[in-house]
Design a protein around this motif. Structure first.
Motif, PDB file in Angstrom:
ATOM      1  N   LEU A  20      34.694  45.787  42.904  1.00  9.40           N
ATOM      2  CA  LEU A  20      34.717  45.136  44.213  1.00  9.40           C
ATOM      3  C   LEU A  20      36.169  44.961  44.638  1.00  9.40           C
ATOM      4  O   LEU A  20      36.921  44.210  44.008  1.00  9.40           O
ATOM      5  CB  LEU A  20      34.028  43.773  44.159  1.00  9.40           C
ATOM      6  N   LEU A  21      36.565  45.642  45.700  1.00  5.71           N
ATOM      7  CA  LEU A  21      37.916  45.542  46.233  1.00  5.71           C
ATOM      8  C   LEU A  21      37.920  44.584  47.420  1.00  5.71           C
ATOM      9  O   LEU A  21      37.136  44.763  48.370  1.00  5.71           O
ATOM     10  CB  LEU A  21      38.410  46.912  46.677  1.00  5.71           C
ATOM     11  N   CYS A  22      38.773  43.579  47.375  1.00  8.75           N
ATOM     12  CA  CYS A  22      38.861  42.576  48.433  1.00  8.75           C
ATOM     13  C   CYS A  22      40.261  42.596  49.039  1.00  8.75           C
ATOM     14  O   CYS A  22      41.253  42.573  48.308  1.00  8.75           O
ATOM     15  CB  CYS A  22      38.581  41.182  47.886  1.00  8.75           C
ATOM     16  N   ARG A  23      40.328  42.604  50.338  1.00  4.90           N
ATOM     17  CA  ARG A  23      41.625  42.633  51.010  1.00  4.90           C
ATOM     18  C   ARG A  23      42.140  41.203  51.155  1.00  4.90           C
ATOM     19  O   ARG A  23      42.214  40.638  52.249  1.00  4.90           O
ATOM     20  CB  ARG A  23      41.512  43.313  52.370  1.00  4.90           C
ATOM     21  N   ALA A  24      42.504  40.626  50.024  1.00  5.72           N
ATOM     22  CA  ALA A  24      42.970  39.238  49.984  1.00  5.72           C
ATOM     23  C   ALA A  24      43.681  39.018  48.654  1.00  5.72           C
ATOM     24  O   ALA A  24      43.538  39.809  47.718  1.00  5.72           O
ATOM     25  CB  ALA A  24      41.793  38.270  50.127  1.00  5.72           C
ATOM     26  N   SER A  50      42.852  42.690  45.976  1.00  2.00           N
ATOM     27  CA  SER A  50      42.446  42.248  44.640  1.00  2.00           C
ATOM     28  C   SER A  50      41.195  43.028  44.250  1.00  2.00           C
ATOM     29  O   SER A  50      40.478  43.543  45.116  1.00  2.00           O
ATOM     30  CB  SER A  50      42.145  40.746  44.626  1.00  2.00           C
ATOM     31  N   VAL A  51      40.929  43.118  42.941  1.00  2.00           N
ATOM     32  CA  VAL A  51      39.739  43.819  42.483  1.00  2.00           C
ATOM     33  C   VAL A  51      38.973  42.932  41.510  1.00  2.00           C
ATOM     34  O   VAL A  51      39.554  42.286  40.642  1.00  2.00           O
ATOM     35  CB  VAL A  51      40.099  45.169  41.823  1.00  2.00           C
ATOM     36  N   LEU A  52      37.661  42.890  41.691  1.00  2.00           N
ATOM     37  CA  LEU A  52      36.745  42.184  40.801  1.00  2.00           C
ATOM     38  C   LEU A  52      36.016  43.211  39.937  1.00  2.00           C
ATOM     39  O   LEU A  52      35.474  44.197  40.452  1.00  2.00           O
ATOM     40  CB  LEU A  52      35.723  41.381  41.604  1.00  2.00           C
ATOM     41  N   VAL A  53      36.018  42.975  38.631  1.00  2.00           N
ATOM     42  CA  VAL A  53      35.330  43.865  37.684  1.00  2.00           C
ATOM     43  C   VAL A  53      34.145  43.090  37.110  1.00  2.00           C
ATOM     44  O   VAL A  53      34.308  42.220  36.248  1.00  2.00           O
ATOM     45  CB  VAL A  53      36.276  44.312  36.552  1.00  2.00           C
ATOM     46  N   PRO A  54      32.936  43.343  37.589  1.00  2.00           N
ATOM     47  CA  PRO A  54      31.772  42.581  37.130  1.00  2.00           C
ATOM     48  C   PRO A  54      31.289  43.008  35.755  1.00  2.00           C
ATOM     49  O   PRO A  54      31.491  44.150  35.327  1.00  2.00           O
ATOM     50  CB  PRO A  54      30.714  42.865  38.203  1.00  2.00           C
ATOM     51  N   PRO A  84      37.931  41.888  54.542  1.00  2.50           N
ATOM     52  CA  PRO A  84      36.795  42.749  54.190  1.00  2.50           C
ATOM     53  C   PRO A  84      36.672  42.946  52.686  1.00  2.50           C
ATOM     54  O   PRO A  84      37.615  42.706  51.931  1.00  2.50           O
ATOM     55  CB  PRO A  84      37.132  44.067  54.893  1.00  2.50           C
ATOM     56  N   VAL A  85      35.505  43.429  52.280  1.00  5.05           N
ATOM     57  CA  VAL A  85      35.215  43.713  50.873  1.00  5.05           C
ATOM     58  C   VAL A  85      34.642  45.119  50.769  1.00  5.05           C
ATOM     59  O   VAL A  85      33.725  45.483  51.515  1.00  5.05           O
ATOM     60  CB  VAL A  85      34.206  42.702  50.296  1.00  5.05           C
ATOM     61  N   LEU A  86      35.183  45.902  49.857  1.00  5.51           N
ATOM     62  CA  LEU A  86      34.711  47.259  49.621  1.00  5.51           C
ATOM     63  C   LEU A  86      34.126  47.350  48.221  1.00  5.51           C
ATOM     64  O   LEU A  86      34.817  47.113  47.232  1.00  5.51           O
ATOM     65  CB  LEU A  86      35.852  48.261  49.773  1.00  5.51           C
TER      66      LEU A  86
END
Length: 281
Positions: A20-24, A50-54, A84-86
């Motif tokens: 999950l890539l977040c522009r923040a 930032s990136v979230l790795v679930p 936004p979130v990608l």
């Protein structure tokens, strides 16, 4: 008989995974990600990303398709937030991306494992517009990802997408590559010096953290324009949209959409409560 497709399938891998890539910045993302109630690792992925790795329990153990979960999560993170979130996701049969931004309908694209495009060309144009990409050069690069290419499997398509996004500031840490197993991705993210562990601590702690953030800045990511008619309208919209969305998610047994609806309802209610309790000038 050609062995091209089996080779592509092997390169992509059979284990579902996602990023999950977040522009923040990571602090803003951490605050928004806690209510997802999923163990994740968070690290920086560029100056403005930032990136979230679930961990991936909903699709590894719960039997829910990874694309459906990620669409719900991306929507929950992005709705009402100023960024936004990608979502990038992959499984044994397909790979794809989903872009969520505010209350707008998420837009996505899908490739089969061998790289065959299986989405609508218009999605890429919407994708470029919402991320503020160059309407000529970047859009041409994105359009190439929607054309047949026997040399590119689904994993290569996602890498091509990320190459375009580098011009928007995305810089994934080395090794955080779409298509890698979830365990491998988490190992790479965990050793990053700025890595944060995202864990669910309960609704009371989540609400308390959000109220603290609002008190400090008067501008939380879920309640922009606090104290204004626009903020009240946003909170009402969130609350009104949250209940039917959560109900629909529960009926469809879609954890991602159920969480998105619950978050909308909770944050809308919180926004209204904050507005009513706010001292009037």
């Amino acid at each position: 008989m050609s062995t091209e497709k089996p080779q592509a399938r092997h390169r992509t891998g059979a284990t579902p995974g996602a990023l999950l890539l977040c522009r923040a910045d990571p602090d803003s993302v951490a605050q928004a990600a806690h209510p997802l109630r999923e163990r994740m690792l968070l690290t920086r992925a560029g100056d403005d990303w930032s990136v979230l790795v679930p961990e991936g329990k909903p699709w590894l153990h719960g039997g829910e398709p990874v694309d459906r979960v990620l669409t719900g999560w991306a929507t929950a993170l992005a709705v009402g937030a100023p960024w936004p979130v990608l979502a990038l996701w992959w499984d044994a049969d397909r790979a794809g991306c989903t872009l969520a931004s505010g209350f707008r309908r998420p837009v996505g694209y899908v490739w089969l494992t061998d790289g065959t495009p299986a989405g609508e060309d218009e999605a890429m144009r919407t994708f470029a517009a919402r991320l503020g990409l160059d309407p000529v050069l970047d859009l041409q690069s994105l359009d190439q990802l929607t054309k047949p290419d026997p040399e590119a499997d689904a994993r290569a398509r996602l890498r091509g997408l990320l190459a375009v996004l580098t011009r928007a500031g995305v810089a994934l840490p080395t090794g955080l590559t779409p298509g890698e197993p979830a365990d491998r991705l988490r190992e790479i993210a965990r050793v990053r010096p700025d890595a944060q562990q995202i864990e669910w601590a309960g609704w009371r702690e989540a609400v308390r953290a959000e109220l603290d953030a609002v008190d400090k800045s008067r501008l939380g990511p879920w309640m922009p324009w606090s104290g204004t008619p626009r903020a009240r309208a946003l909170a009402l919209t969130q609350a009104a949209a949250g209940l039917p969305l959560a109900t629909w998610g529960l009926r469809r047994r879609s954890g991602g959409w159920a969480v998105a609806g619950a978050l909308l309802l909770a944050h809308g209610t919180l926004g209204l409560a904050y507005d009513l309790a706010r001292p009037r000038d």
